[in-house]
Design a protein around this motif. Structure first.
Motif, PDB file in Angstrom:
ATOM      1  N   MET A   1     -11.538  33.483  30.261  1.00 55.63           N
ATOM      2  CA  MET A   1     -11.914  34.282  29.134  1.00 55.63           C
ATOM      3  C   MET A   1     -10.999  34.223  27.658  1.00 55.63           C
ATOM      4  N   SER A   2     -11.322  33.693  26.885  1.00 51.37           N
ATOM      5  CA  SER A   2     -10.050  33.531  26.084  1.00 51.37           C
ATOM      6  C   SER A   2     -10.129  34.274  25.007  1.00 51.37           C
ATOM      7  N   ARG A   3      -9.474  34.501  23.857  1.00 52.28           N
ATOM      8  CA  ARG A   3      -9.695  35.371  22.424  1.00 52.28           C
ATOM      9  C   ARG A   3     -10.242  34.675  21.384  1.00 52.28           C
ATOM     10  N   PHE A   4     -10.962  35.301  20.461  1.00 52.96           N
ATOM     11  CA  PHE A   4     -11.161  34.322  19.180  1.00 52.96           C
ATOM     12  C   PHE A   4     -11.304  35.176  17.987  1.00 52.96           C
ATOM     13  N   LEU A   5     -10.927  34.888  17.136  1.00 52.37           N
ATOM     14  CA  LEU A   5     -10.735  35.683  15.813  1.00 52.37           C
ATOM     15  C   LEU A   5     -11.072  34.759  14.803  1.00 52.37           C
ATOM     16  N   PHE A   6     -12.398  35.531  14.672  1.00 49.30           N
ATOM     17  CA  PHE A   6     -12.764  34.943  13.167  1.00 49.30           C
ATOM     18  C   PHE A   6     -12.829  35.303  11.985  1.00 49.30           C
ATOM     19  N   THR A   7     -12.199  34.792  10.946  1.00 53.07           N
ATOM     20  CA  THR A   7     -11.782  35.051   9.246  1.00 53.07           C
ATOM     21  C   THR A   7     -12.268  34.834   8.338  1.00 53.07           C
ATOM     22  N   MET A   8     -12.420  34.615   7.710  1.00 56.46           N
ATOM     23  CA  MET A   8     -13.296  33.966   6.098  1.00 56.46           C
ATOM     24  C   MET A   8     -12.178  35.197   4.622  1.00 56.46           C
ATOM     25  N   LEU A   9     -12.170  34.240   3.884  1.00 53.52           N
ATOM     26  CA  LEU A   9     -12.442  35.013   2.437  1.00 53.52           C
ATOM     27  C   LEU A   9     -13.143  35.984   2.700  1.00 53.52           C
ATOM     28  N   PRO A  10     -12.485  37.393   2.150  1.00 57.70           N
ATOM     29  CA  PRO A  10     -13.853  38.560   2.120  1.00 57.70           C
ATOM     30  C   PRO A  10     -13.976  38.759   0.646  1.00 57.70           C
ATOM     31  N   ALA A  11     -14.944  38.031   0.494  1.00 60.31           N
ATOM     32  CA  ALA A  11     -15.944  37.970  -0.630  1.00 60.31           C
ATOM     33  C   ALA A  11     -17.134  39.223   0.187  1.00 60.31           C
ATOM     34  N   ASN A  12     -17.653  39.887  -0.997  1.00 61.84           N
ATOM     35  CA  ASN A  12     -18.318  40.398  -0.364  1.00 61.84           C
ATOM     36  C   ASN A  12     -19.940  39.666  -0.412  1.00 61.84           C
ATOM     37  N   ASP A  13     -19.887  38.018  -0.380  1.00 54.26           N
ATOM     38  CA  ASP A  13     -21.423  37.690  -0.062  1.00 54.26           C
ATOM     39  C   ASP A  13     -21.927  37.311   1.666  1.00 54.26           C
TER      40      ASP A  13
END
Length: 410
Positions: A1-13
């Motif tokens: 099992m691997s670990r994945f972190l999902f990120t993004m510009l934290p806009a409220n959309d």
């Protein structure tokens, strides 16, 4: 099992989480340890709907943002947009450090990002493989938002100096452009070469449309039982602040009410987990409002979509073969709209800035285009052709496959 972190510009959309959540859910279903980071209220609701962990904000003070939303709404491309949002070295330094903290605490094997330039820089600082999932006009090898105007003018502002100075403190860089940070070790493009073209020399993989809908999601009976033609109006965030801003999408709601209140259709208005501003008042009798509805089911059930030109909304309509009329409130959305119109799958109604800074629209022109798209079969035929082509792409499953492959390369 691997670990994945999902990120993004934290806009409220919902645009960015809509494209990342299906991939995160696919990897989680394969048994991986997956977390997402976006504390904004609307994305947090979507992440929770998918049953995914949403990491809390790290305890670090962040300076007030230096955002110039009017300039951002008129940006030629991502580089100029970032210059209008991130032209403060302390803001860049603090947000980069926050994302470094986030990555070091979670210890992912891969960071998967969409448009979150600070996370992209932090992944490089931490030496973690980076997969980016973006629309075509976000990629460094695209023609930018105003692609139809030719070459990018020289001398446009850039955020690169701010990012370079911060990157140098970590012993990395420099970067020719801040947008170059969005090209990961793996670059996935949502859409197809005809909806989201980038340079043929770019190392990218088109993965087709990605839109989120929970597997057991259904339309509520009040919507499913409608007998008339449905026009789905999606405004996204009507108001980004207590006062009007240049990127607000309330103009979409106003235009729909003016053009469709007496039309022989039923209008379903969704706002992406946002409230309708009080200034709108009571909706017409043929309007139905819901903060959120399953997107794929709504697009398939609708005769026409009307929306603000966000890329995920474009993917939603095209994947369903449903024509659309777009009211783009910023140049990024106008870029998406012009691509859709070029495919014959809809029309564009360009708003203008009124004397008070609010977006306004020619209601007669918009109403005429609504009738045209509803009554001319060519629009639906074109949208259906695009949808058929899109089905040959792998979507979230292909994206998950490619991200897993990235592990074996590092």
């Amino acid at each position: 099992m691997s670990r994945f972190l999902f990120t993004m510009l934290p806009a409220n959309d919902l645009g960015l989480p809509t494209r990342l959540v299906p991939i995160a859910r696919e990897l989680a279903d394969r048994g991986h340890d997956v977390a997402v980071f976006n504390p904004a209220p609307a994305p947090a609701a979507l992440i929770a709907d998918a049953g995914l962990a949403n990491l809390p904000m790290p305890p670090r003070a962040i300076p007030d943002p230096p955002f110039d939303l009017k300039k951002a709404s008129q940006a030629w491309d991502v580089e100029e947009m970032y210059a209008s949002l991130f032209s403060d070295e302390e803001f860049v330094r603090a947000n980069t450090a926050l994302h470094v903290d986030l990555i070091r605490d979670f210890k992912p094997d891969v960071v998967v990002d969409s448009f979150g330039v600070f996370a992209c820089l932090a992944a490089r600082v931490c030496g973690v493989p980076l997969a980016t999932v973006n629309q075509g006009n976000f990629h460094p090898a695209s023609g930018g938002f105003l692609f139809w105007k030719g070459e990018r003018p020289s001398g446009l502002p850039s955020a690169a100096p701010y990012f370079d100075r911060v990157a140098a403190e970590y012993g990395i860089g420099p970067f020719a452009r801040s947008v170059d940070l969005l090209a990961g070790d793996l670059s996935l493009i949502v859409g197809t070469p005809e909806t989201d073209p980038v340079s043929s020399a770019a190392r990218v993989t088109h993965i087709g449309p990605i839109v989120w809908q929970r597997g057991d999601a259904e339309l509520p009976p009040s919507i499913a039982s409608i007998q008339k033609d449905i026009v789905w109006v999606y405004s996204g965030n009507p108001r980004y602040a207590p006062v009007p801003t240049a990127i607000d999408s309330i103009v979409v709601i106003r235009a729909a009410i003016a053009a469709l209140a007496d039309a022989p259709v039923e209008v379903v208005l969704t706002t992406g987990y946002q409230e309708i501003p009080n200034e709108i008042g009571a909706l017409p009798a043929n309007f139905h409002h819901a903060a959120y509805l399953p997107g794929r089911a709504m697009a398939e059930r609708s005769r026409l979509m009307v929306h603000h030109g966000g890329h995920s909304s474009v993917m939603q309509s095209l994947a369903a073969g449903t024509p659309a009329i777009l009211i783009p409130t910023i140049t990024e959305r106008e870029s998406n709209a012009r691509r859709l119109v070029a495919l014959g799958a809809g029309e564009i109604a360009l708003p203008i800035d009124g004397p008070d800074g609010e977006k306004q629209i020619d209601i007669a022109e918009f109403t005429s285009k609504v009738h045209r798209v509803l009554n001319q079969p060519s629009y639906r035929e074109s949208a259906s052709r695009v949808a058929l082509n899109m089905r040959s792409y792998g979507g979230a499953r292909l994206a998950a496959d490619k991200i897993e492959e990235l592990l074996t390369m590092n």
